[in-house]
Enzyme design. Structure first.
Site, short mmCIF file in Angstrom:
data_model
loop_
_atom_site.label_atom_id
_atom_site.label_comp_id
_atom_site.label_asym_id
_atom_site.label_seq_id
_atom_site.Cartn_x
_atom_site.Cartn_y
_atom_site.Cartn_z
N THR A 296 0.82 -1.22 0.00
CA THR A 296 0.00 0.00 0.00
C THR A 296 0.85 1.27 0.00
O THR A 296 2.00 1.24 0.46
CB THR A 296 -0.91 -0.01 1.26
OG1 THR A 296 -1.56 1.24 1.37
CG2 THR A 296 -0.12 -0.24 2.54
N ASP A 297 0.25 2.36 -0.46
CA ASP A 297 0.94 3.66 -0.39
C ASP A 297 0.98 4.19 1.04
O ASP A 297 1.72 5.14 1.33
CB ASP A 297 0.27 4.68 -1.33
CG ASP A 297 -1.19 4.98 -0.99
OD1 ASP A 297 -1.76 4.32 -0.09
OD2 ASP A 297 -1.77 5.88 -1.64
N GLU A 298 0.17 3.61 1.95
CA GLU A 298 0.10 4.16 3.31
C GLU A 298 1.40 4.01 4.08
O GLU A 298 1.60 4.67 5.11
CB GLU A 298 -1.05 3.49 4.10
CG GLU A 298 -2.39 3.73 3.45
CD GLU A 298 -3.58 3.60 4.38
OE1 GLU A 298 -3.38 3.48 5.60
OE2 GLU A 298 -4.70 3.64 3.88
N TYR B 295 -2.25 -0.47 10.97
CA TYR B 295 -2.34 -1.13 9.65
C TYR B 295 -1.11 -0.83 8.81
O TYR B 295 -0.42 -1.74 8.33
CB TYR B 295 -3.62 -0.70 8.92
CG TYR B 295 -3.58 -1.02 7.43
CD1 TYR B 295 -3.61 -2.33 6.98
CD2 TYR B 295 -3.47 0.00 6.48
CE1 TYR B 295 -3.55 -2.63 5.62
CE2 TYR B 295 -3.40 -0.28 5.12
CZ TYR B 295 -3.45 -1.60 4.70
OH TYR B 295 -3.37 -1.89 3.35
N LYS C 219 1.93 -3.28 7.46
CA LYS C 219 2.25 -3.47 6.03
C LYS C 219 3.71 -3.07 5.77
O LYS C 219 4.42 -3.73 5.00
CB LYS C 219 1.30 -2.65 5.15
CG LYS C 219 -0.13 -3.15 5.10
CD LYS C 219 -0.31 -4.53 4.50
CE LYS C 219 -0.07 -4.59 3.01
NZ LYS C 219 -0.43 -5.92 2.44
P1 NAD Z 1 -9.75 -7.33 1.93
O1 NAD Z 1 -9.78 -7.02 3.38
O2 NAD Z 1 -10.96 -7.05 1.09
O3 NAD Z 1 -9.40 -8.87 1.69
C1 NAD Z 1 -8.40 -9.53 2.43
C2 NAD Z 1 -8.53 -11.02 2.14
O4 NAD Z 1 -7.47 -11.70 2.84
C3 NAD Z 1 -9.84 -11.64 2.60
O5 NAD Z 1 -10.36 -12.49 1.61
C4 NAD Z 1 -9.44 -12.44 3.84
O6 NAD Z 1 -10.27 -13.55 4.08
C5 NAD Z 1 -8.03 -12.84 3.48
N1 NAD Z 1 -7.20 -13.17 4.66
C6 NAD Z 1 -7.08 -12.46 5.81
N2 NAD Z 1 -6.25 -13.10 6.67
C7 NAD Z 1 -5.85 -14.23 6.04
C8 NAD Z 1 -4.99 -15.31 6.39
N3 NAD Z 1 -4.40 -15.36 7.59
N4 NAD Z 1 -4.78 -16.30 5.50
C9 NAD Z 1 -5.41 -16.27 4.28
N5 NAD Z 1 -6.24 -15.29 3.90
C10 NAD Z 1 -6.46 -14.29 4.77
O7 NAD Z 1 -8.48 -6.56 1.36
P2 NAD Z 1 -8.26 -5.80 -0.03
O8 NAD Z 1 -8.79 -4.44 0.10
O9 NAD Z 1 -8.70 -6.68 -1.12
O10 NAD Z 1 -6.66 -5.70 -0.01
C11 NAD Z 1 -5.86 -6.78 -0.51
C12 NAD Z 1 -4.40 -6.43 -0.35
O11 NAD Z 1 -4.12 -5.22 -1.06
C13 NAD Z 1 -3.97 -6.16 1.10
O12 NAD Z 1 -2.69 -6.68 1.28
C14 NAD Z 1 -3.96 -4.64 1.20
O13 NAD Z 1 -3.02 -4.23 2.16
C15 NAD Z 1 -3.54 -4.25 -0.20
N6 NAD Z 1 -4.01 -2.94 -0.68
C16 NAD Z 1 -5.33 -2.59 -0.59
C17 NAD Z 1 -5.76 -1.38 -1.12
C18 NAD Z 1 -7.22 -0.97 -1.09
O14 NAD Z 1 -7.53 0.17 -1.44
N7 NAD Z 1 -8.15 -1.82 -0.71
C19 NAD Z 1 -4.83 -0.51 -1.71
C20 NAD Z 1 -3.49 -0.90 -1.76
C21 NAD Z 1 -3.10 -2.12 -1.26
O1 DAU Z 2 -4.21 3.94 0.35
C1 DAU Z 2 -4.41 2.56 0.25
C2 DAU Z 2 -5.27 2.10 1.40
O2 DAU Z 2 -6.60 2.56 1.14
C3 DAU Z 2 -5.28 0.59 1.58
O3 DAU Z 2 -3.97 0.18 1.92
C4 DAU Z 2 -6.27 0.17 2.67
O4 DAU Z 2 -6.33 -1.23 2.76
C5 DAU Z 2 -7.64 0.71 2.31
O5 DAU Z 2 -8.57 0.40 3.32
C6 DAU Z 2 -7.58 2.23 2.11
O6 DAU Z 2 -7.33 2.90 3.36
P1 DAU Z 2 -8.09 4.27 3.74
O7 DAU Z 2 -8.04 4.44 5.20
O8 DAU Z 2 -7.63 5.39 2.87
O9 DAU Z 2 -9.57 3.85 3.24
P2 DAU Z 2 -11.03 4.06 3.87
O10 DAU Z 2 -12.00 3.66 2.80
O11 DAU Z 2 -11.16 3.44 5.20
O12 DAU Z 2 -11.12 5.64 4.05
C7 DAU Z 2 -10.91 6.52 2.96
C8 DAU Z 2 -11.00 7.93 3.50
O13 DAU Z 2 -12.37 8.18 3.89
C9 DAU Z 2 -10.16 8.19 4.73
O14 DAU Z 2 -9.64 9.51 4.67
C10 DAU Z 2 -11.14 8.06 5.90
C11 DAU Z 2 -12.45 8.55 5.29
N1 DAU Z 2 -13.69 7.94 5.82
C12 DAU Z 2 -13.76 6.58 5.86
C13 DAU Z 2 -14.87 5.96 6.37
C14 DAU Z 2 -14.97 4.45 6.41
C15 DAU Z 2 -14.74 8.74 6.25
O15 DAU Z 2 -14.66 9.97 6.18
N2 DAU Z 2 -15.85 8.13 6.74
C16 DAU Z 2 -15.97 6.77 6.84
O16 DAU Z 2 -17.02 6.28 7.33
#
Ligand code: NAD
Ligand code: DAU
Length: 355
Positions: free
Chosen positions: A135-137, A161, A165
């Site tokens: 992630t970019d975080e 989180y 990561k």
């Molecule tokens: P998600 O939470 O939707 O899915 C996570 C998946 O991992 C689920 O299917 C869960 O069952 C599985 N999992 C959790 N623990 C496990 C374990 N111990 N063994 C096997 N499986 C397990 O997550 P996502 O949003 O799809 O993100 C996927 C990946 O991409 C993560 O590594 C996250 O850090 C990264 N990422 C997410 C975003 C985003 O915006 N969602 C952006 C950048 C990177």
């Molecule tokens: O940047 C990549 C990341 O993006 C991933 O690594 C994470 O897995 C993914 O969850 C996401 O993280 P964020 O914290 O940016 O996403 P989230 O959707 O939780 O929140 C996006 C923005 O919206 C953040 O600034 C918080 C705000 N927010 C979120 C929720 C759930 C609100 O204002 N209200 C809300 O109820």
């Protein structure tokens, strides 16, 4: 890319399931290891039922023996590692699961992959890849006028989180430098699109708006995220898998910085058109207490990926967000099953009876 066998972790989650569906469409064979936590949903993969190109394994990356067994049995060309605890708010309320899955889980996977890779014949060793999805975080937070994160930006994670990561990224890097394991890491910005669990900003706001519930904006709503359509992230991962430099990292971003409040207003406008409610949906916007340690701005410089591998996002935000809203309107049952909690009980019953 020639058809490959991929061991995908977390392939029943949001990005993982989008990736599995696309990889199978492109002719790859997938072994999908997922623990089906609250965020994993086997329904995401319903269209692959009976398809021999997809084998689902219900299990954890923390189970080293299981991972080793899958590596030996399937001899994958690559491990594509998505599995994680992924929600920042949950990491604030309960960080332990993030340490366990994101750090210890990645460590367990690396150990199994290293042992397997060392035992491969030389020709196969050269082809093997461990692709770590991050992630970019990990880079922390930007002010309004700082330049976007690039691959050399120092790590400054601010939430449990992002710290977990970051730790996993460092382990992956160390396994390349110390042991020569052929790894590559991607650091992506915020994804949106089908199958995103409705705890994250975009699907939560769509669900609440449709249900006439308040739309909770953290703080002043001026925090900025760089939004990328999930299919473009999956495409980037496949490009990096094919031609990414070993030991390298690639930033993936949408070139699409937006304030949270603007995102929510856009969703409300689209819903006013596609799902009129009598009153404008943005009347539901409510300001709530901010997220502790809330990062102000993320922005990604993805020029390395564009330059080296010719990748660029294909979906515009304008089209991607409309498609996404339409998907949630068309898949109300998918959401309802999750929010009622019923799907978890069903999965538990179904898999415990089969094990
Ligand atoms: P998600 O939470 O939707 O899915 C996570 C998946 O991992 C689920 O299917 C869960 O069952 C599985 N999992 C959790 N623990 C496990 C374990 N111990 N063994 C096997 N499986 C397990 O997550 P996502 O949003 O799809 O993100 C996927 C990946 O991409 C993560 O590594 C996250 O850090 C990264 N990422 C997410 C975003 C985003 O915006 N969602 C952006 C950048 C990177
Ligand atoms: O940047 C990549 C990341 O993006 C991933 O690594 C994470 O897995 C993914 O969850 C996401 O993280 P964020 O914290 O940016 O996403 P989230 O959707 O939780 O929140 C996006 C923005 O919206 C953040 O600034 C918080 C705000 N927010 C979120 C929720 C759930 C609100 O204002 N209200 C809300 O109820």
């Amino acid at each position: 890319m020639h058809p490959k066998v991929l061991l995908v972790t977390g392939g029943a989650g949001f990005i993982g399931s989008n990736f599995v569906l696309e990889a199978v469409r492109r002719g790859h064979k997938i072994v999908n290891l997922d623990a089906l936590t609250y965020a994993g949903n086997i329904d995401n993969l319903a269209s692959l039922a009976g398809n021999p190109a997809h084998e689902f394994v219900h299990g954890s990356i923390l189970d080293g023996a299981l991972v080793s067994n899958l590596l030996t049995r399937h001899r994958p060309d690559a491990v594509v590692h998505f599995a994680a605890e992924s929600h920042v708010d949950r990491s604030i309320l309960g960080p332990a699961a993030f340490i366990e899955t994101n750090i210890n889980g990645t460590f367990t996977l690396l150990e199994a992959a290293l042992k397997h890779w060392r035992a491969l014949p030389e020709a196969e060793q050269g082809n093997f890849r461990f692709l770590h999805v991050s992630t970019d975080e990990v880079y922390g937070s930007l002010t309004a006028d700082e330049p976007a994160f690039h691959e050399e930006t120092p790590y400054r994670p601010n939430s449990p989180y992002s710290a977990s990561k970051a730790a996993s990224d460092h382990l992956v890097r160390a396994y390349f430098h110390t042991y020569g394991l052929p790894v590559v890491t991607t650091n992506c910005s915020n994804n949106y699109g089908p199958y995103q669990f409705p705890e994250k900003l975009i699907p939560l706001m769509i669900h609440n708006a449709i249900s006439g519930k308040p739309l909770p904006i953290y703080g002043d709503g001026q925090n900025v995220r760089d939004w990328l359509y999930v299919a473009d992230h999956c495409d980037a991962i496949l490009s990096v898998l094919q031609a990414g430099r070993l030991g390298g990292t690639y930033n993936v971003g949408g070139l699409n910085e937006q304030k949270n409040l603007d995102i929510v207003n856009t969703l409300c406008e689209i819903l006013d058109e596609l799902h009129p409610a009598g009153a404008p949906h943005n009347q539901l916007i409510t300001y709530v207490k901010d997220r502790p340690g809330h990062d102000r701005r993320y922005a990604i410089d993805c020029s390395k990926l564009q330059r080296e591998l010719g990748w660029a996002p294909k979906e515009s935000f304008h089209t991607g967000i409309r498609k996404t809203v339409q998907w949630y309107l068309d898949n109300a049952k998918w959401v309802e099953k999750i929010v009622s909690g019923e799907y978890r009980e069903w999965i538990k019953g179904n898999y415990s009876a089969r094990n």
